[in-house]
Write an enzyme that holds these catalytic residues in place. Sequence first.
Site, PDB file in Angstrom:
ATOM      1  N   MET A  50      43.431 -24.091 -23.367  1.00 11.37           N
ATOM      2  CA  MET A  50      42.498 -23.843 -24.483  1.00 11.37           C
ATOM      3  C   MET A  50      43.187 -22.934 -25.501  1.00 11.37           C
ATOM      4  O   MET A  50      42.516 -22.278 -26.302  1.00 11.37           O
ATOM      5  CB  MET A  50      41.204 -23.219 -23.966  1.00 11.37           C
ATOM      6  CG  MET A  50      40.452 -24.159 -23.015  1.00 11.37           C
ATOM      7  SD  MET A  50      38.672 -23.877 -22.962  1.00 11.37           S
ATOM      8  CE  MET A  50      38.604 -22.195 -22.411  1.00 11.37           C
ATOM      9  N   HIS A  57      50.380 -19.200 -19.102  1.00  9.66           N
ATOM     10  CA  HIS A  57      50.453 -20.588 -19.595  1.00  9.66           C
ATOM     11  C   HIS A  57      51.915 -21.022 -19.708  1.00  9.66           C
ATOM     12  O   HIS A  57      52.275 -22.156 -19.371  1.00  9.66           O
ATOM     13  CB  HIS A  57      49.848 -20.700 -21.001  1.00  9.66           C
ATOM     14  CG  HIS A  57      48.378 -20.415 -21.072  1.00  9.66           C
ATOM     15  ND1 HIS A  57      47.859 -19.300 -21.689  1.00  9.66           N
ATOM     16  CD2 HIS A  57      47.326 -21.129 -20.614  1.00  9.66           C
ATOM     17  CE1 HIS A  57      46.541 -19.340 -21.618  1.00  9.66           C
ATOM     18  NE2 HIS A  57      46.191 -20.423 -20.963  1.00  9.66           N
ATOM     19  N   ASP A 170      42.767 -20.142 -11.858  1.00  5.75           N
ATOM     20  CA  ASP A 170      41.444 -20.777 -11.810  1.00  5.75           C
ATOM     21  C   ASP A 170      41.441 -21.717 -10.605  1.00  5.75           C
ATOM     22  O   ASP A 170      41.518 -22.939 -10.750  1.00  5.75           O
ATOM     23  CB  ASP A 170      41.171 -21.531 -13.114  1.00  5.75           C
ATOM     24  CG  ASP A 170      41.096 -20.576 -14.294  1.00  5.75           C
ATOM     25  OD1 ASP A 170      40.115 -19.835 -14.383  1.00  5.75           O
ATOM     26  OD2 ASP A 170      42.039 -20.550 -15.104  1.00  5.75           O
TER      27      ASP A 170
HETATM   28  O1  PAF Z   1      41.746 -23.630 -17.748  1.00  7.31           O
HETATM   29  C1  PAF Z   1      41.525 -23.956 -18.933  1.00  7.31           C
HETATM   30  O2  PAF Z   1      42.123 -23.433 -19.873  1.00  7.31           O
HETATM   31  C2  PAF Z   1      40.480 -25.028 -19.219  1.00  7.31           C
HETATM   32  O3  PAF Z   1      39.413 -24.937 -18.331  1.00  7.31           O
HETATM   33  C3  PAF Z   1      41.065 -26.443 -19.274  1.00  7.31           C
HETATM   34  C4  PAF Z   1      41.621 -26.866 -17.914  1.00  7.31           C
HETATM   35  C5  PAF Z   1      42.149 -26.521 -20.318  1.00  7.31           C
HETATM   36  C6  PAF Z   1      39.963 -27.441 -19.642  1.00  7.31           C
HETATM   37  O4  PAF Z   1      39.410 -27.136 -20.887  1.00  7.31           O
END
Ligand code: PAF
Length: 299
Positions: A50, A57, A170
């Site tokens: 996102m 990331h 997550d």
């Molecule tokens: O983890 C995230 O950033 C979001 O939940 C994802 C997997 C990109 C889905 O919008």
Amino acid sequence: MSEAIRGSASNDARSVTHRRPTIVRTIADLRAKVARFRADGETVALVPTMGALHDGHLSLVEEASRRATRVVVSIFVNPTQFAPHEDFQTYPRTEAADVAKLSDFATDVVFAPSALEMYPLGNATRIEVAGPANGLETDFRPHFFGGVATIVGKLLIACAPDVAIFGEKDYQQLAVVRRMATDLGLPVTIVGGTTVREADGLAMSSRNAYLSAEERAVAPRLAVEMNRVAAVARARGDVAAACAAAADALLAAGFRQIDYVTVRNATTLAAPSGEAGEPLRVLMAAWLGKTRLIDNAGV
Ligand code: PAF
């Protein structure tokens, strides 16, 4: 292979790739790009995000570039995974800075669609997952995994990657995505990327930016208590007592509310069966001021 020089797994990708990724806004253009990669015999990895990219990331992007010759990063703040009272409007949107960061990594394409591109007018289809989506986050954010499964399903169909990488930070989301990909027979390998932590142990998250200086000083306590519970679970000690003690310690340290501290089966996220050798995971979520932090650890 991409125009940029790709590093081997042992290299630091930061030091080897400096190239602006191509920004693509439509599913049709993404498909055309991926088709050209395929025609050249290349493999494709997708890293859904996102945006508001941090080192966590970027480590997923590095993992992607180890697993495929071409890397697509999607940046889309997905409205359907936010409840009306949550932070959809204020969620950080930093596309230019994100693309600049990705230029230092082996990213070929940034897919940054509009909401209308992903949710066409009149859209009426949603993917709902049960199993690992039951309980934990769902008890507090009932809308969440339906929104995540729907957008991840759309992204996987649009990009058709060989592999897709999701952060273990997550952990329940990762389990839900795995379940969905298996159940829908999607031809993709779902890979979990190791959580990246600050020097004091706090798991990296875009939402850490919401913490005040005072809260930021308290936040690493979450990982400390998580590791204590993991140690007890590893020693097959009294897990319920350890979870309760962790919750008390967090409240005493300044956390406002504990949503859960628990130990679950690492695959199904159901309560542990107690069988010898069962893989277990500690999962927790707690509020520090207005910020909800989650974390998890293997046992
Ligand atoms: O983890 C995230 O950033 C979001 O939940 C994802 C997997 C990109 C889905 O919008």
